[in-house]
Design a protein around this motif. Sequence first.
Motif, mmCIF file in Angstrom:
data_model
loop_
_atom_site.group_PDB
_atom_site.id
_atom_site.type_symbol
_atom_site.label_atom_id
_atom_site.label_comp_id
_atom_site.label_asym_id
_atom_site.label_seq_id
_atom_site.Cartn_x
_atom_site.Cartn_y
_atom_site.Cartn_z
ATOM 1 N N LYS A 27 0.838 -1.200 0.000
ATOM 2 C CA LYS A 27 0.000 0.000 0.000
ATOM 3 C C LYS A 27 0.874 1.251 0.000
ATOM 4 O O LYS A 27 1.852 1.337 0.736
ATOM 5 C CB LYS A 27 -0.909 -0.017 1.228
ATOM 6 N N LEU A 28 0.484 2.229 -0.810
ATOM 7 C CA LEU A 28 1.226 3.478 -0.908
ATOM 8 C C LEU A 28 0.294 4.647 -0.635
ATOM 9 O O LEU A 28 -0.723 4.805 -1.295
ATOM 10 C CB LEU A 28 1.859 3.629 -2.301
ATOM 11 N N THR A 29 0.638 5.431 0.371
ATOM 12 C CA THR A 29 -0.059 6.684 0.650
ATOM 13 C C THR A 29 1.014 7.747 0.881
ATOM 14 O O THR A 29 2.187 7.426 1.113
ATOM 15 C CB THR A 29 -0.948 6.593 1.911
ATOM 16 N N TRP A 30 0.606 8.999 0.851
ATOM 17 C CA TRP A 30 1.559 10.073 1.130
ATOM 18 C C TRP A 30 2.121 9.909 2.537
ATOM 19 O O TRP A 30 3.324 10.085 2.753
ATOM 20 C CB TRP A 30 0.896 11.439 0.974
ATOM 21 N N ASP A 31 1.266 9.575 3.508
ATOM 22 C CA ASP A 31 1.727 9.421 4.886
ATOM 23 C C ASP A 31 2.761 8.300 5.016
ATOM 24 O O ASP A 31 3.751 8.449 5.735
ATOM 25 C CB ASP A 31 0.548 9.163 5.826
ATOM 26 N N LEU A 32 2.532 7.185 4.320
ATOM 27 C CA LEU A 32 3.490 6.080 4.369
ATOM 28 C C LEU A 32 4.820 6.483 3.733
ATOM 29 O O LEU A 32 5.893 6.136 4.234
ATOM 30 C CB LEU A 32 2.914 4.837 3.683
ATOM 31 N N LEU A 33 4.753 7.212 2.629
ATOM 32 C CA LEU A 33 5.972 7.686 1.981
ATOM 33 C C LEU A 33 6.717 8.660 2.893
ATOM 34 O O LEU A 33 7.937 8.570 3.058
ATOM 35 C CB LEU A 33 5.653 8.352 0.637
ATOM 36 N N ILE A 34 5.983 9.579 3.501
ATOM 37 C CA ILE A 34 6.594 10.559 4.416
ATOM 38 C C ILE A 34 7.286 9.833 5.568
ATOM 39 O O ILE A 34 8.410 10.179 5.952
ATOM 40 C CB ILE A 34 5.521 11.549 4.921
ATOM 41 N N ASP A 35 6.637 8.790 6.128
ATOM 42 C CA ASP A 35 7.236 8.010 7.214
ATOM 43 C C ASP A 35 8.507 7.301 6.752
ATOM 44 O O ASP A 35 9.508 7.269 7.477
ATOM 45 C CB ASP A 35 6.250 6.978 7.755
ATOM 46 N N ALA A 36 8.473 6.731 5.558
ATOM 47 C CA ALA A 36 9.651 6.024 5.033
ATOM 48 C C ALA A 36 10.828 6.990 4.859
ATOM 49 O O ALA A 36 11.964 6.655 5.210
ATOM 50 C CB ALA A 36 9.310 5.341 3.710
ATOM 51 N N ILE A 37 10.548 8.180 4.342
ATOM 52 C CA ILE A 37 11.614 9.167 4.139
ATOM 53 C C ILE A 37 12.126 9.678 5.484
ATOM 54 O O ILE A 37 13.321 9.897 5.663
ATOM 55 C CB ILE A 37 11.123 10.333 3.228
ATOM 56 N N ARG A 38 11.218 9.844 6.445
ATOM 57 C CA ARG A 38 11.631 10.269 7.787
ATOM 58 C C ARG A 38 12.579 9.237 8.404
ATOM 59 O O ARG A 38 13.592 9.584 9.000
ATOM 60 C CB ARG A 38 10.424 10.472 8.697
ATOM 61 N N LYS A 39 12.281 7.948 8.207
ATOM 62 C CA LYS A 39 13.152 6.886 8.738
ATOM 63 C C LYS A 39 14.517 6.911 8.052
ATOM 64 O O LYS A 39 15.537 6.665 8.695
ATOM 65 C CB LYS A 39 12.494 5.521 8.551
#
Length: 144
Positions: A27-39
């Motif tokens: 699953k891809l959402t903006w929030d998931l992408l933002i979390d991945a980049i934050r990590k």
Amino acid sequence: MKKTRAPDLTAERIKLVLDTLDRWKGKLTWDLLIDAIRKDTGHTYSRFTFAEYTEIANAFSLKKDALRGTWKGEGGQPRDERVRAALEQVERYKAKVERLEMQNQLLLEQFVTWAHNAELKGVTVMMLNAPLPKPPRDRTKGVE
């Protein structure tokens, strides 16, 4: 407590976001992408920041579309870890090629727009194709 602002998205950070999207599974959402980049970076960017960058917004949309089509027809996973890793690498490369082709198409469209607008302003193709001036070199004459 004041929230600190994430650093600007440099070409290197944009590449990191694009690479993350290229290898994205599930699953891809903006929030998931933002979390991945934050990590990956330790910095939290907003959806609006990512959406301001055409490359990221287009890659995100393209990946969402690809993921929607992928979930329907996937068969079983191969048992051999090397084969599985190779197939995952192929998928990443295919996603990257698709993204780069779309990006290239957008740049070609932008070029046509610029050429048309330049022509309307009396700028010729010969003027546009003129070589860039040589950069000044800091050379001292006669000093040893």
